[in-house]
Write a protein that holds these residues in place. Sequence first.
Motif, PDB file in Angstrom:
ATOM      1  N   THR A  70      12.644  33.996  45.670  1.00 24.52           N
ATOM      2  CA  THR A  70      11.481  33.508  46.410  1.00 24.52           C
ATOM      3  C   THR A  70      11.787  33.702  47.884  1.00 24.52           C
ATOM      4  O   THR A  70      12.871  33.329  48.354  1.00 24.52           O
ATOM      5  CB  THR A  70      11.234  32.011  46.121  1.00 24.52           C
ATOM      6  OG1 THR A  70      10.944  31.869  44.730  1.00 24.52           O
ATOM      7  CG2 THR A  70      10.067  31.483  46.929  1.00 24.52           C
ATOM      8  N   LEU A  71      10.853  34.305  48.613  1.00 27.95           N
ATOM      9  CA  LEU A  71      11.024  34.547  50.042  1.00 27.95           C
ATOM     10  C   LEU A  71      10.454  33.363  50.811  1.00 27.95           C
ATOM     11  O   LEU A  71       9.281  33.035  50.648  1.00 27.95           O
ATOM     12  CB  LEU A  71      10.294  35.822  50.467  1.00 27.95           C
ATOM     13  CG  LEU A  71      10.561  37.083  49.638  1.00 27.95           C
ATOM     14  CD1 LEU A  71       9.757  38.249  50.195  1.00 27.95           C
ATOM     15  CD2 LEU A  71      12.028  37.403  49.588  1.00 27.95           C
ATOM     16  N   HIS A  72      11.266  32.737  51.647  1.00 24.33           N
ATOM     17  CA  HIS A  72      10.805  31.615  52.462  1.00 24.33           C
ATOM     18  C   HIS A  72      10.789  32.010  53.930  1.00 24.33           C
ATOM     19  O   HIS A  72      11.778  32.524  54.450  1.00 24.33           O
ATOM     20  CB  HIS A  72      11.716  30.395  52.280  1.00 24.33           C
ATOM     21  CG  HIS A  72      11.623  29.782  50.921  1.00 24.33           C
ATOM     22  ND1 HIS A  72      10.506  29.138  50.472  1.00 24.33           N
ATOM     23  CD2 HIS A  72      12.522  29.733  49.904  1.00 24.33           C
ATOM     24  CE1 HIS A  72      10.709  28.697  49.242  1.00 24.33           C
ATOM     25  NE2 HIS A  72      11.920  29.055  48.874  1.00 24.33           N
ATOM     26  N   ARG A  73       9.679  31.731  54.582  1.00 19.04           N
ATOM     27  CA  ARG A  73       9.549  32.048  55.996  1.00 19.04           C
ATOM     28  C   ARG A  73      10.114  30.951  56.897  1.00 19.04           C
ATOM     29  O   ARG A  73      10.383  31.183  58.059  1.00 19.04           O
ATOM     30  CB  ARG A  73       8.089  32.314  56.360  1.00 19.04           C
ATOM     31  CG  ARG A  73       7.545  33.530  55.624  1.00 19.04           C
ATOM     32  CD  ARG A  73       6.145  33.899  56.022  1.00 19.04           C
ATOM     33  NE  ARG A  73       5.219  32.819  55.744  1.00 19.04           N
ATOM     34  CZ  ARG A  73       4.187  32.503  56.533  1.00 19.04           C
ATOM     35  NH1 ARG A  73       3.958  33.183  57.624  1.00 19.04           N
ATOM     36  NH2 ARG A  73       3.389  31.532  56.205  1.00 19.04           N
ATOM     37  N   PHE A  74      10.281  29.732  56.356  1.00 18.54           N
ATOM     38  CA  PHE A  74      10.819  28.609  57.119  1.00 18.54           C
ATOM     39  C   PHE A  74      12.026  28.047  56.374  1.00 18.54           C
ATOM     40  O   PHE A  74      12.023  27.983  55.148  1.00 18.54           O
ATOM     41  CB  PHE A  74       9.773  27.503  57.280  1.00 18.54           C
ATOM     42  CG  PHE A  74       8.584  27.912  58.095  1.00 18.54           C
ATOM     43  CD1 PHE A  74       8.555  27.689  59.461  1.00 18.54           C
ATOM     44  CD2 PHE A  74       7.496  28.525  57.500  1.00 18.54           C
ATOM     45  CE1 PHE A  74       7.464  28.070  60.221  1.00 18.54           C
ATOM     46  CE2 PHE A  74       6.402  28.901  58.247  1.00 18.54           C
ATOM     47  CZ  PHE A  74       6.383  28.684  59.614  1.00 18.54           C
ATOM     48  N   PRO A  75      13.060  27.579  57.089  1.00 20.14           N
ATOM     49  CA  PRO A  75      14.223  26.987  56.414  1.00 20.14           C
ATOM     50  C   PRO A  75      13.844  25.721  55.651  1.00 20.14           C
ATOM     51  O   PRO A  75      12.869  25.039  55.984  1.00 20.14           O
ATOM     52  CB  PRO A  75      15.178  26.644  57.556  1.00 20.14           C
ATOM     53  CG  PRO A  75      14.653  27.312  58.761  1.00 20.14           C
ATOM     54  CD  PRO A  75      13.203  27.618  58.527  1.00 20.14           C
TER      55      PRO A  75
ATOM     56  N   ASN B 194      14.345  32.373  41.985  1.00 20.88           N
ATOM     57  CA  ASN B 194      12.965  32.157  41.564  1.00 20.88           C
ATOM     58  C   ASN B 194      12.919  31.448  40.215  1.00 20.88           C
ATOM     59  O   ASN B 194      13.624  31.814  39.292  1.00 20.88           O
ATOM     60  CB  ASN B 194      12.262  33.507  41.480  1.00 20.88           C
ATOM     61  CG  ASN B 194      10.774  33.396  41.480  1.00 20.88           C
ATOM     62  OD1 ASN B 194      10.218  32.323  41.296  1.00 20.88           O
ATOM     63  ND2 ASN B 194      10.116  34.507  41.689  1.00 20.88           N
ATOM     64  N   ASP B 195      12.074  30.447  40.099  1.00 16.88           N
ATOM     65  CA  ASP B 195      11.856  29.768  38.821  1.00 16.88           C
ATOM     66  C   ASP B 195      10.756  30.482  38.050  1.00 16.88           C
ATOM     67  O   ASP B 195       9.655  30.645  38.550  1.00 16.88           O
ATOM     68  CB  ASP B 195      11.435  28.309  39.033  1.00 16.88           C
ATOM     69  CG  ASP B 195      12.550  27.473  39.630  1.00 16.88           C
ATOM     70  OD1 ASP B 195      13.720  27.779  39.356  1.00 16.88           O
ATOM     71  OD2 ASP B 195      12.247  26.522  40.374  1.00 16.88           O
ATOM     72  N   GLY B 196      11.052  30.927  36.852  1.00 21.35           N
ATOM     73  CA  GLY B 196      10.025  31.491  35.989  1.00 21.35           C
ATOM     74  C   GLY B 196       9.887  32.992  36.054  1.00 21.35           C
ATOM     75  O   GLY B 196       9.359  33.602  35.142  1.00 21.35           O
TER      76      GLY B 196
ATOM     77  N   ALA C 282       6.436  40.044  42.453  1.00 13.89           N
ATOM     78  CA  ALA C 282       5.702  39.117  41.588  1.00 13.89           C
ATOM     79  C   ALA C 282       5.135  37.999  42.445  1.00 13.89           C
ATOM     80  O   ALA C 282       5.599  37.744  43.554  1.00 13.89           O
ATOM     81  CB  ALA C 282       6.620  38.549  40.516  1.00 13.89           C
ATOM     82  N   SER C 283       4.146  37.324  41.905  1.00 10.82           N
ATOM     83  CA  SER C 283       3.548  36.165  42.558  1.00 10.82           C
ATOM     84  C   SER C 283       3.285  35.115  41.489  1.00 10.82           C
ATOM     85  O   SER C 283       2.656  35.409  40.482  1.00 10.82           O
ATOM     86  CB  SER C 283       2.238  36.551  43.245  1.00 10.82           C
ATOM     87  OG  SER C 283       1.620  35.420  43.805  1.00 10.82           O
ATOM     88  N   GLN C 284       3.758  33.901  41.728  1.00  8.17           N
ATOM     89  CA  GLN C 284       3.559  32.835  40.745  1.00  8.17           C
ATOM     90  C   GLN C 284       2.215  32.147  40.909  1.00  8.17           C
ATOM     91  O   GLN C 284       1.623  31.709  39.940  1.00  8.17           O
ATOM     92  CB  GLN C 284       4.660  31.792  40.877  1.00  8.17           C
ATOM     93  CG  GLN C 284       6.000  32.282  40.387  1.00  8.17           C
ATOM     94  CD  GLN C 284       7.052  31.226  40.516  1.00  8.17           C
ATOM     95  OE1 GLN C 284       7.301  30.731  41.596  1.00  8.17           O
ATOM     96  NE2 GLN C 284       7.654  30.873  39.407  1.00  8.17           N
TER      97      GLN C 284
ATOM     98  N   ARG D  53      -1.366  37.197  39.438  1.00  4.48           N
ATOM     99  CA  ARG D  53      -0.423  36.088  39.494  1.00  4.48           C
ATOM    100  C   ARG D  53       0.354  35.985  38.190  1.00  4.48           C
ATOM    101  O   ARG D  53      -0.122  36.411  37.138  1.00  4.48           O
ATOM    102  CB  ARG D  53      -1.126  34.777  39.811  1.00  4.48           C
ATOM    103  CG  ARG D  53      -1.923  34.203  38.664  1.00  4.48           C
ATOM    104  CD  ARG D  53      -2.667  32.941  39.040  1.00  4.48           C
ATOM    105  NE  ARG D  53      -2.093  31.676  38.655  1.00  4.48           N
ATOM    106  CZ  ARG D  53      -1.778  31.294  37.437  1.00  4.48           C
ATOM    107  NH1 ARG D  53      -1.900  32.113  36.443  1.00  4.48           N
ATOM    108  NH2 ARG D  53      -1.302  30.099  37.193  1.00  4.48           N
ATOM    109  N   ALA D  54       1.557  35.452  38.282  1.00  4.70           N
ATOM    110  CA  ALA D  54       2.443  35.234  37.131  1.00  4.70           C
ATOM    111  C   ALA D  54       2.755  36.533  36.389  1.00  4.70           C
ATOM    112  O   ALA D  54       2.986  36.536  35.193  1.00  4.70           O
ATOM    113  CB  ALA D  54       1.869  34.188  36.193  1.00  4.70           C
ATOM    114  N   SER D  55       2.724  37.647  37.112  1.00  3.73           N
ATOM    115  CA  SER D  55       3.093  38.924  36.510  1.00  3.73           C
ATOM    116  C   SER D  55       3.997  39.673  37.481  1.00  3.73           C
ATOM    117  O   SER D  55       4.028  39.382  38.666  1.00  3.73           O
ATOM    118  CB  SER D  55       1.855  39.768  36.208  1.00  3.73           C
ATOM    119  OG  SER D  55       1.229  40.171  37.403  1.00  3.73           O
ATOM    120  N   CYS D  56       4.725  40.630  36.961  1.00  6.76           N
ATOM    121  CA  CYS D  56       5.572  41.476  37.792  1.00  6.76           C
ATOM    122  C   CYS D  56       4.931  42.846  37.901  1.00  6.76           C
ATOM    123  O   CYS D  56       4.268  43.312  36.989  1.00  6.76           O
ATOM    124  CB  CYS D  56       6.961  41.628  37.180  1.00  6.76           C
ATOM    125  SG  CYS D  56       7.918  40.116  37.164  1.00  6.76           S
TER     126      CYS D  56
END
Length: 106
Positions: free
Chosen positions: A24-29, A17-19, A66-68, A90-93
């Motif tokens: 980061t969870l990705h649902r698609f490759p 994850n950046d920042g 978290a959500s960016q 957003r932008a918090s944990c």
Amino acid sequence: MLHNGIYFHNVTELEPNDGLPGWTLHRFPKEVRHHISEKGRWKAVQSNGCELRFVTDAKHVRVTVASQETNGRVFVFRGTSSIRPIRFNRASCRRCSSMRPSVSMM
């Protein structure tokens, strides 16, 4: 997808994850995400419907989310029973603590 003893349901890739700390969870490759429309790419990186599933004998478990981009909401479950929803900005944990939960991100 299995990673460090946690089953990531509806996730095909984890990316540093950046920042914010974590993944980061990705649902698609990545190969698919880069060949679909801009709207499709935006939707593909959202973690709606992703779940973190695990089994533990511990009395308490801590999961940090978290959500960016947008405000978020996490639903904590123990088996099939919902314990409580947790909201975060957003932008918090946000650390989620509970007794022996499994965690679903919606």
